[in-house]
Design a protein around this motif. Structure first.
Motif, mmCIF file in Angstrom:
data_model
loop_
_atom_site.group_PDB
_atom_site.id
_atom_site.type_symbol
_atom_site.label_atom_id
_atom_site.label_comp_id
_atom_site.label_asym_id
_atom_site.label_seq_id
_atom_site.Cartn_x
_atom_site.Cartn_y
_atom_site.Cartn_z
ATOM 1 N N GLY A 6 86.060 -37.849 -25.719
ATOM 2 C CA GLY A 6 87.113 -38.848 -25.804
ATOM 3 C C GLY A 6 87.207 -39.702 -24.559
ATOM 4 N N GLY A 7 88.275 -40.448 -24.490
ATOM 5 C CA GLY A 7 88.513 -41.332 -23.354
ATOM 6 C C GLY A 7 89.919 -41.884 -23.418
ATOM 7 N N GLY A 8 90.280 -42.657 -22.402
ATOM 8 C CA GLY A 8 91.622 -43.212 -22.388
ATOM 9 C C GLY A 8 91.878 -44.040 -21.148
ATOM 10 N N ILE A 9 93.143 -44.125 -20.765
ATOM 11 C CA ILE A 9 93.548 -44.940 -19.627
ATOM 12 C C ILE A 9 94.060 -44.052 -18.497
ATOM 13 C CG2 ILE A 9 94.091 -46.989 -21.000
ATOM 14 C CD1 ILE A 9 97.051 -46.185 -20.832
ATOM 15 N N VAL A 10 93.938 -44.537 -17.274
ATOM 16 C CA VAL A 10 94.449 -43.832 -16.100
ATOM 17 C C VAL A 10 95.279 -44.800 -15.269
ATOM 18 C CG1 VAL A 10 92.545 -42.185 -16.027
ATOM 19 C CG2 VAL A 10 92.388 -44.286 -14.701
ATOM 20 N N SER A 11 96.234 -44.244 -14.527
ATOM 21 C CA SER A 11 97.094 -45.037 -13.657
ATOM 22 C C SER A 11 97.229 -44.324 -12.318
ATOM 23 C CB SER A 11 98.477 -45.214 -14.294
ATOM 24 O OG SER A 11 99.341 -45.909 -13.415
ATOM 25 N N PRO A 12 96.827 -44.966 -11.209
ATOM 26 C CA PRO A 12 96.952 -44.329 -9.893
ATOM 27 C C PRO A 12 98.413 -44.101 -9.528
ATOM 28 C CG PRO A 12 96.256 -46.615 -9.674
ATOM 29 C CD PRO A 12 96.223 -46.296 -11.129
ATOM 30 N N THR A 13 98.672 -43.056 -8.756
ATOM 31 C CA THR A 13 100.051 -42.703 -8.416
ATOM 32 C C THR A 13 100.488 -43.225 -7.056
ATOM 33 O OG1 THR A 13 99.353 -40.596 -7.465
ATOM 34 C CG2 THR A 13 99.932 -40.607 -9.807
ATOM 35 N N GLU A 14 99.561 -43.586 -6.185
ATOM 36 C CA GLU A 14 99.901 -44.013 -4.827
ATOM 37 C C GLU A 14 99.623 -45.500 -4.648
ATOM 38 O OE1 GLU A 14 101.261 -41.920 -2.744
ATOM 39 O OE2 GLU A 14 100.874 -40.066 -3.821
ATOM 40 N N HIS A 73 95.895 -51.257 -10.559
ATOM 41 C CA HIS A 73 95.482 -51.646 -11.906
ATOM 42 C C HIS A 73 95.221 -50.403 -12.746
ATOM 43 C CE1 HIS A 73 94.904 -55.874 -10.799
ATOM 44 N NE2 HIS A 73 94.374 -55.415 -9.672
ATOM 45 N N LEU A 74 95.516 -50.505 -14.032
ATOM 46 C CA LEU A 74 95.138 -49.435 -14.948
ATOM 47 C C LEU A 74 93.626 -49.332 -14.996
ATOM 48 C CD1 LEU A 74 97.527 -49.959 -18.005
ATOM 49 C CD2 LEU A 74 97.671 -48.200 -16.233
ATOM 50 N N GLY A 75 93.137 -48.117 -15.143
ATOM 51 C CA GLY A 75 91.709 -47.888 -15.265
ATOM 52 C C GLY A 75 91.403 -47.149 -16.543
ATOM 53 N N PHE A 76 90.249 -46.533 -16.604
ATOM 54 C CA PHE A 76 89.857 -45.811 -17.811
ATOM 55 C C PHE A 76 89.137 -44.525 -17.441
ATOM 56 C CE2 PHE A 76 86.334 -48.564 -16.735
ATOM 57 C CZ PHE A 76 85.230 -47.764 -16.926
ATOM 58 N N ASN A 77 89.064 -43.628 -18.403
ATOM 59 C CA ASN A 77 88.317 -42.386 -18.207
ATOM 60 C C ASN A 77 87.506 -42.064 -19.452
ATOM 61 O OD1 ASN A 77 90.299 -41.231 -20.004
ATOM 62 N ND2 ASN A 77 89.859 -39.259 -19.115
ATOM 63 N N ALA A 78 86.475 -41.268 -19.270
ATOM 64 C CA ALA A 78 85.686 -40.713 -20.365
ATOM 65 C C ALA A 78 85.546 -39.225 -20.097
ATOM 66 C CB ALA A 78 84.311 -41.379 -20.440
ATOM 67 N N GLN A 79 85.601 -38.421 -21.151
ATOM 68 C CA GLN A 79 85.616 -36.973 -20.944
ATOM 69 C C GLN A 79 84.914 -36.235 -22.068
ATOM 70 O OE1 GLN A 79 89.884 -36.283 -21.087
ATOM 71 N NE2 GLN A 79 89.698 -35.528 -23.181
ATOM 72 N N ALA A 80 84.530 -35.003 -21.759
ATOM 73 C CA ALA A 80 83.976 -34.085 -22.752
ATOM 74 C C ALA A 80 84.468 -32.680 -22.405
ATOM 75 C CB ALA A 80 82.453 -34.132 -22.754
ATOM 76 N N PHE A 96 97.620 -40.371 -13.096
ATOM 77 C CA PHE A 96 98.025 -39.913 -14.418
ATOM 78 C C PHE A 96 97.022 -40.462 -15.424
ATOM 79 C CE2 PHE A 96 102.172 -39.549 -12.348
ATOM 80 C CZ PHE A 96 102.583 -38.313 -12.823
ATOM 81 N N GLY A 97 96.883 -39.765 -16.537
ATOM 82 C CA GLY A 97 95.980 -40.236 -17.566
ATOM 83 C C GLY A 97 96.481 -39.908 -18.958
ATOM 84 N N LEU A 98 96.102 -40.730 -19.906
ATOM 85 C CA LEU A 98 96.375 -40.487 -21.318
ATOM 86 C C LEU A 98 95.046 -40.636 -22.041
ATOM 87 C CD1 LEU A 98 98.294 -40.048 -23.722
ATOM 88 C CD2 LEU A 98 98.572 -42.541 -23.808
ATOM 89 N N SER A 99 94.593 -39.562 -22.656
ATOM 90 C CA SER A 99 93.294 -39.596 -23.330
ATOM 91 C C SER A 99 93.450 -39.243 -24.802
ATOM 92 C CB SER A 99 92.307 -38.637 -22.668
ATOM 93 O OG SER A 99 92.730 -37.291 -22.849
ATOM 94 N N VAL A 100 92.544 -39.772 -25.598
ATOM 95 C CA VAL A 100 92.478 -39.484 -27.025
ATOM 96 C C VAL A 100 91.066 -38.986 -27.314
ATOM 97 C CG1 VAL A 100 92.635 -40.443 -29.353
ATOM 98 C CG2 VAL A 100 94.189 -41.250 -27.564
ATOM 99 N N GLY A 101 90.967 -37.878 -28.026
ATOM 100 C CA GLY A 101 89.660 -37.298 -28.276
ATOM 101 C C GLY A 101 89.464 -36.885 -29.726
ATOM 102 N N PHE A 102 88.210 -36.792 -30.100
ATOM 103 C CA PHE A 102 87.841 -36.278 -31.420
ATOM 104 C C PHE A 102 87.185 -34.922 -31.225
ATOM 105 C CE2 PHE A 102 85.013 -35.663 -35.042
ATOM 106 C CZ PHE A 102 85.906 -35.871 -36.091
#
Length: 195
Positions: free
Chosen positions: A35-43, A51-58, A182-188
């Motif tokens: 999956g993947g999603g968006i990330v937001s730095p805390t500092e 700026h919002l960023g993105f992530n990819a994960q397994a 912080f991050g919000l991800s959506v995965g299958f």
């Protein structure tokens, strides 16, 4: 992250596990999520704008049949940017203009299925492991400074699984101050359905 926060997370996991049913779950033992999603730095640091960023994960998970627990291995990459043009009057020069922050992490994870219903499961979890961090900072004169380092990381998370194959996860990744996000991800999920 303060020690008190870590103890609170562990206590919440234990509390939710106590009230989860101990019946055998009708779920396959192994599952794989991508999956993947968006990330937001805390500092904010010395920058004017995050700026919002993105992530990819397994993630590969093992589902216990007699306990409401899943354990697994999680890998991901995240990228976000910051911008800023600040004049340092003490040094009489412009400071940071922009920077790109990249992290690659590998962690062991554990989730507690706190509440389950037909086609729906709420989970709480955390992960701990190692991260490789890259900070690519450019000043007002377009001079770049690339810094690479490794560090221990921790990731508390909460999420929901729908129809046994879709997961939405909200998490906090604690790495180094400039890389925390912080991050919000959506995965299958492949596998993990009925046995």
């Amino acid at each position: 992250m303060k020690l008190r926060t870590i103890f609170t997370i562990v206590a919440a996991l234990c509390f939710s596990m106590q009230f989860s049913t101990a019946q055998s779950r009708d779920v396959a033992a192994l599952e794989f999520e991508i999956g993947g999603g968006i990330v937001s730095p805390t500092e904010q640091l010395d920058f004017d704008k995050n700026h919002l960023g993105f992530n990819a994960q397994a993630e590969l998970r093992y589902n216990f049949q007699e306990l409401p627990l899943d354990i697994g291995l999680h890998v991901d990459g995240a990228l976000f940017k910051r911008d800023g043009k600040q004049f340092d009057t003490k040094q009489d020069l412009w400071k940071l203009a922009s920077a790109q922050f990249t992290s690659f992490t590998g962690m062991a994870v554990i989730d507690v299925n706190a509440w389950r219903a037909k086609g729906f499961s709420l989970f709480l979890g955390c992960g701990a492991g190692y991260g490789m961090l890259i900070s690519d900072v450019k000043n007002i004169s377009n001079i770049k400074d690339v810094d690479r380092m490794g560090c221990f990381c921790i990731m508390p998370r909460v999420g929901v699984e729908l129809l046994r194959h879709f997961r939405a996860t909200l998490y906090y990744k604690h790495l180094k101050k400039e890389q925390n996000h912080f991050g919000l991800s959506v995965g299958f999920v492949f596998g993990g359905g009925r046995r």
